[in-house]
Design a protein around this motif. Structure first.
Motif, PDB file in Angstrom:
ATOM      1  N   PRO A 178      70.139  43.583  59.250  1.00  0.00           N
ATOM      2  CA  PRO A 178      69.085  44.597  59.421  1.00  0.00           C
ATOM      3  C   PRO A 178      69.084  45.674  58.360  1.00  0.00           C
ATOM      4  O   PRO A 178      68.115  46.432  58.224  1.00  0.00           O
ATOM      5  CB  PRO A 178      69.414  45.189  60.797  1.00  0.00           C
ATOM      6  CG  PRO A 178      70.894  45.017  60.931  1.00  0.00           C
ATOM      7  CD  PRO A 178      71.211  43.720  60.239  1.00  0.00           C
ATOM      8  N   GLY A 179      70.145  45.776  57.609  1.00  0.00           N
ATOM      9  CA  GLY A 179      70.214  46.812  56.589  1.00  0.00           C
ATOM     10  C   GLY A 179      70.982  46.328  55.383  1.00  0.00           C
ATOM     11  O   GLY A 179      71.567  45.239  55.387  1.00  0.00           O
ATOM     12  N   PRO A 180      71.000  47.128  54.328  1.00  0.00           N
ATOM     13  CA  PRO A 180      71.691  46.702  53.101  1.00  0.00           C
ATOM     14  C   PRO A 180      73.204  46.709  53.276  1.00  0.00           C
ATOM     15  O   PRO A 180      73.758  47.428  54.098  1.00  0.00           O
ATOM     16  CB  PRO A 180      71.251  47.756  52.078  1.00  0.00           C
ATOM     17  CG  PRO A 180      70.919  48.968  52.904  1.00  0.00           C
ATOM     18  CD  PRO A 180      70.363  48.436  54.192  1.00  0.00           C
ATOM     19  N   VAL A 181      73.839  45.867  52.495  1.00  0.00           N
ATOM     20  CA  VAL A 181      75.298  45.816  52.436  1.00  0.00           C
ATOM     21  C   VAL A 181      75.746  46.661  51.252  1.00  0.00           C
ATOM     22  O   VAL A 181      75.217  46.524  50.144  1.00  0.00           O
ATOM     23  CB  VAL A 181      75.783  44.368  52.291  1.00  0.00           C
ATOM     24  CG1 VAL A 181      77.273  44.327  52.009  1.00  0.00           C
ATOM     25  CG2 VAL A 181      75.459  43.574  53.551  1.00  0.00           C
ATOM     26  N   VAL A 182      76.709  47.527  51.507  1.00  0.00           N
ATOM     27  CA  VAL A 182      77.211  48.425  50.474  1.00  0.00           C
ATOM     28  C   VAL A 182      78.573  47.921  50.006  1.00  0.00           C
ATOM     29  O   VAL A 182      79.481  47.734  50.820  1.00  0.00           O
ATOM     30  CB  VAL A 182      77.332  49.866  51.004  1.00  0.00           C
ATOM     31  CG1 VAL A 182      77.839  50.793  49.898  1.00  0.00           C
ATOM     32  CG2 VAL A 182      75.997  50.352  51.538  1.00  0.00           C
ATOM     33  N   GLU A 183      78.706  47.689  48.713  1.00  0.00           N
ATOM     34  CA  GLU A 183      79.988  47.235  48.174  1.00  0.00           C
ATOM     35  C   GLU A 183      80.836  48.444  47.800  1.00  0.00           C
ATOM     36  O   GLU A 183      80.422  49.299  46.999  1.00  0.00           O
ATOM     37  CB  GLU A 183      79.762  46.330  46.974  1.00  0.00           C
ATOM     38  CG  GLU A 183      79.085  45.012  47.354  1.00  0.00           C
ATOM     39  CD  GLU A 183      79.519  43.870  46.456  1.00  0.00           C
ATOM     40  OE1 GLU A 183      80.734  43.647  46.327  1.00  0.00           O
ATOM     41  OE2 GLU A 183      78.626  43.234  45.887  1.00  0.00           O
ATOM     42  N   GLU A 184      82.031  48.504  48.384  1.00  0.00           N
ATOM     43  CA  GLU A 184      82.903  49.663  48.204  1.00  0.00           C
ATOM     44  C   GLU A 184      84.340  49.197  47.992  1.00  0.00           C
ATOM     45  O   GLU A 184      84.704  48.079  48.378  1.00  0.00           O
ATOM     46  CB  GLU A 184      82.819  50.565  49.435  1.00  0.00           C
ATOM     47  CG  GLU A 184      81.424  51.146  49.653  1.00  0.00           C
ATOM     48  CD  GLU A 184      81.328  51.950  50.933  1.00  0.00           C
ATOM     49  OE1 GLU A 184      80.812  53.083  50.858  1.00  0.00           O
ATOM     50  OE2 GLU A 184      81.749  51.443  51.990  1.00  0.00           O
ATOM     51  N   PRO A 185      85.179  50.042  47.411  1.00  0.00           N
ATOM     52  CA  PRO A 185      86.582  49.670  47.199  1.00  0.00           C
ATOM     53  C   PRO A 185      87.289  49.405  48.518  1.00  0.00           C
ATOM     54  O   PRO A 185      86.917  49.943  49.572  1.00  0.00           O
ATOM     55  CB  PRO A 185      87.170  50.891  46.485  1.00  0.00           C
ATOM     56  CG  PRO A 185      85.993  51.599  45.898  1.00  0.00           C
ATOM     57  CD  PRO A 185      84.856  51.349  46.843  1.00  0.00           C
ATOM     58  N   GLY A 186      88.324  48.565  48.445  1.00  0.00           N
ATOM     59  CA  GLY A 186      89.120  48.273  49.625  1.00  0.00           C
ATOM     60  C   GLY A 186      90.187  49.324  49.832  1.00  0.00           C
ATOM     61  O   GLY A 186      89.896  50.516  49.926  1.00  0.00           O
ATOM     62  N   VAL A 187      91.437  48.903  49.884  1.00  0.00           N
ATOM     63  CA  VAL A 187      92.548  49.823  50.123  1.00  0.00           C
ATOM     64  C   VAL A 187      93.522  49.716  48.962  1.00  0.00           C
ATOM     65  O   VAL A 187      93.485  48.754  48.179  1.00  0.00           O
ATOM     66  CB  VAL A 187      93.267  49.473  51.448  1.00  0.00           C
ATOM     67  CG1 VAL A 187      92.311  49.606  52.626  1.00  0.00           C
ATOM     68  CG2 VAL A 187      93.864  48.074  51.400  1.00  0.00           C
ATOM     69  N   PRO A 188      94.405  50.705  48.823  1.00  0.00           N
ATOM     70  CA  PRO A 188      95.420  50.608  47.778  1.00  0.00           C
ATOM     71  C   PRO A 188      96.216  49.313  47.919  1.00  0.00           C
ATOM     72  O   PRO A 188      96.586  48.898  49.013  1.00  0.00           O
ATOM     73  CB  PRO A 188      96.304  51.834  48.036  1.00  0.00           C
ATOM     74  CG  PRO A 188      95.389  52.813  48.704  1.00  0.00           C
ATOM     75  CD  PRO A 188      94.462  51.998  49.563  1.00  0.00           C
ATOM     76  N   GLY A 189      96.437  48.672  46.815  1.00  0.00           N
ATOM     77  CA  GLY A 189      97.130  47.392  46.814  1.00  0.00           C
ATOM     78  C   GLY A 189      96.215  46.217  46.573  1.00  0.00           C
ATOM     79  O   GLY A 189      96.670  45.136  46.192  1.00  0.00           O
ATOM     80  N   ASP A 190      94.891  46.394  46.820  1.00  0.00           N
ATOM     81  CA  ASP A 190      93.947  45.338  46.496  1.00  0.00           C
ATOM     82  C   ASP A 190      93.824  45.228  44.977  1.00  0.00           C
ATOM     83  O   ASP A 190      94.089  46.194  44.249  1.00  0.00           O
ATOM     84  CB  ASP A 190      92.574  45.649  47.101  1.00  0.00           C
ATOM     85  CG  ASP A 190      92.537  45.423  48.605  1.00  0.00           C
ATOM     86  OD1 ASP A 190      93.390  44.678  49.109  1.00  0.00           O
ATOM     87  OD2 ASP A 190      91.654  46.003  49.272  1.00  0.00           O
ATOM     88  N   PRO A 191      93.432  44.081  44.460  1.00  0.00           N
ATOM     89  CA  PRO A 191      93.288  43.929  43.007  1.00  0.00           C
ATOM     90  C   PRO A 191      92.369  44.993  42.408  1.00  0.00           C
ATOM     91  O   PRO A 191      91.380  45.411  43.034  1.00  0.00           O
ATOM     92  CB  PRO A 191      92.683  42.525  42.870  1.00  0.00           C
ATOM     93  CG  PRO A 191      93.155  41.800  44.093  1.00  0.00           C
ATOM     94  CD  PRO A 191      93.169  42.824  45.184  1.00  0.00           C
ATOM     95  N   ASP A 192      92.704  45.425  41.214  1.00  0.00           N
ATOM     96  CA  ASP A 192      91.925  46.458  40.541  1.00  0.00           C
ATOM     97  C   ASP A 192      90.464  46.047  40.427  1.00  0.00           C
ATOM     98  O   ASP A 192      90.152  44.914  40.035  1.00  0.00           O
ATOM     99  CB  ASP A 192      92.488  46.718  39.138  1.00  0.00           C
ATOM    100  CG  ASP A 192      93.836  47.418  39.176  1.00  0.00           C
ATOM    101  OD1 ASP A 192      94.174  47.990  40.227  1.00  0.00           O
ATOM    102  OD2 ASP A 192      94.551  47.371  38.146  1.00  0.00           O
ATOM    103  N   GLY A 193      89.592  46.965  40.768  1.00  0.00           N
ATOM    104  CA  GLY A 193      88.162  46.739  40.624  1.00  0.00           C
ATOM    105  C   GLY A 193      87.533  45.929  41.749  1.00  0.00           C
ATOM    106  O   GLY A 193      86.305  45.738  41.748  1.00  0.00           O
ATOM    107  N   MET A 194      88.331  45.437  42.690  1.00  0.00           N
ATOM    108  CA  MET A 194      87.744  44.629  43.770  1.00  0.00           C
ATOM    109  C   MET A 194      86.986  45.514  44.742  1.00  0.00           C
ATOM    110  O   MET A 194      87.452  46.583  45.149  1.00  0.00           O
ATOM    111  CB  MET A 194      88.825  43.847  44.519  1.00  0.00           C
ATOM    112  CG  MET A 194      88.267  43.013  45.668  1.00  0.00           C
ATOM    113  SD  MET A 194      89.465  41.835  46.334  1.00  0.00           S
ATOM    114  CE  MET A 194      89.438  40.587  45.046  1.00  0.00           C
ATOM    115  N   ARG A 195      85.811  45.049  45.132  1.00  0.00           N
ATOM    116  CA  ARG A 195      84.976  45.786  46.071  1.00  0.00           C
ATOM    117  C   ARG A 195      84.602  44.853  47.220  1.00  0.00           C
ATOM    118  O   ARG A 195      84.384  43.650  47.019  1.00  0.00           O
ATOM    119  CB  ARG A 195      83.727  46.323  45.373  1.00  0.00           C
ATOM    120  CG  ARG A 195      84.058  47.250  44.213  1.00  0.00           C
ATOM    121  CD  ARG A 195      82.842  47.611  43.393  1.00  0.00           C
ATOM    122  NE  ARG A 195      81.972  48.550  44.084  1.00  0.00           N
ATOM    123  CZ  ARG A 195      82.136  49.868  44.083  1.00  0.00           C
ATOM    124  NH1 ARG A 195      83.169  50.407  43.424  1.00  0.00           N
ATOM    125  NH2 ARG A 195      81.305  50.669  44.710  1.00  0.00           N
TER     126      ARG A 195
END
Length: 373
Positions: free
Chosen positions: A62-79
């Motif tokens: 029903p609405g847009p998906v927003v790509e955002e950073p995960g948590v510390p420890g996730d690969p650099d730049g991963m959203r």
């Protein structure tokens, strides 16, 4: 088409089916791209193999998906994709068991055969009391219902051969060896088992769109499942007449049914004559995909359109639940496939049901026929 996934527990998904949506525990519903999902799995559910992946069609959100950073420890730049608001269950085109390190197969929204097969296999895995890894797939077991072949079988969607199937059935201790073959070369494996004395039957996966307002739907109503028990019991006693311990067998086949509603939304539909159920069927809703099961009519009441009424009501319920696809299974060599074809179902694919030559008669297939087995 690219899909998103949401990792969760079967219980959370079942609650969402009743609610109509999976609601965020915080500001958003956490989604993943398929190649990312191992990260939240390791962080939130370490070691768990009883989870499910909800396969989400982004176009149905029903609405847009927003790509955002995960948590510390996730690969650099991963959203990660986040949905700020509820996730409608009608946006979930498939529910796939998540059993790492096995790579899950995720059908796309337009993959009709894949969605039909996924529903058939997934319900059995989610409902099982025990799931064991075997070559080419899994074994589902339920010691509470040893007479139910639907609850005790091999589900093989990977490459196997006839000898491997036979060994796996013995190794896991199936009460009566039976398997669903859907992997590469399934027809060749089925023929190999037939040469060894197994019974091999092709099952057609048939599909059509849900539809509201079909003629005759008003003659069938949704009932408490207990209202259908006498019809089931009569049918099984007729089909299994002469079987030792018949009372115990029938009791198990009735008793098992409550457990399906714990993983998908079950609607039992019936037609009455003179206050008695004479025809019935079941609709299982699992997000945007629904399955018709166990359509049956009492022999003395056939020829009056009761089966049409039950099917029409099921298709109407599926449409009301937001399903775009309704699936069923019918034996390729039996007449019900033609009955369903005349009512708009087309063949999307097939699997093979193989049963060992020894042991008691088959009892309880979960296959859509004129009478439940």
């Amino acid at each position: 088409m690219t899909v998103l996934v949401h990792l969760g527990t079967p219980a959370a998904w079942r609650a969402a089916l009743d609610d109509g949506a999976l609601r965020p525990e915080g500001p958003f519903v956490h989604l993943s791209w398929p190649e990312q999902v191992h990260l939240p799995a390791q962080r939130l559910f370490p070691g768990r193999r009883d989870l499910v992946l909800l396969v989400v069609d982004p176009a149905r959100l029903p609405g847009p998906v927003v790509e955002e950073p995960g948590v510390p420890g996730d690969p650099d730049g991963m959203r990660f994709p986040h949905l700020y608001g509820p996730l409608p269950v009608s946006a979930v085109v498939a529910v796939v068991p998540y059993r790492p390190p096995v790579t899950p197969v995720l059908p796309s929204p337009g993959d009709t055969p894949g969605r039909a097969l996924t529903l058939s296999l997934s319900v059995r895995v989610r409902r099982a009391a025990q799931v064991l890894d075997v070559p080419g797939g899994v074994a589902v077991l339920d010691p509470r219902f040893p007479h139910s072949r639907d609850h005790n079988r091999l589900l093989l969607d990977g490459p196997v051969d006839a000898a491997t199937v036979e060994r796996a059935a013995v190794d896991v201790g199936l009460p009566h060896p039976v398997a669903t073959l859907s992997g590469p070369g399934a027809d060749d494996v089925a023929r190999g088992l037939a040469r060894r004395g197994w019974e091999a039957e092709e099952l057609l996966g048939m599909t059509r769109a849900a539809a509201p307002g079909l003629p005759g739907a008003e003659r069938a109503e949704v009932v408490d499942q207990r209202a259908v028990h006498p019809l089931w019991e009569t049918s099984w006693r007729r089909d299994l007449a002469g079987l030792p311990d018949l009372d115990a067998v029938v009791a198990q086949l009735v008793g098992r049914e409550q457990y399906t509603d714990r993983v998908v939304a079950v609607h039992d539909v019936a037609v009455h004559e003179e206050g008695r159920v004479v025809a019935a069927g079941q609709l299982r809703v699992d997000g945007a995909t629904a399955a018709v099961e166990s359509v049956m009519t009492e022999p003395a009441a056939r020829g009056r359109g009761h089966g049409d009424a039950v099917l029409a009501r099921c298709l109407e319920l599926a449409a009301a639940a937001g399903c775009d696809l309704v699936v069923l299974e019918a034996f390729a060599a039996d007449w019900p496939r033609h009955w369903y074809a005349r009512r708009g179902f087309t063949v999307a694919g097939s699997t093979w049901e193989v049963t060992a030559p020894t042991g008691p008669p088959q009892t309880g297939g979960g296959v859509t026929q004129d009478s439940s087995r």
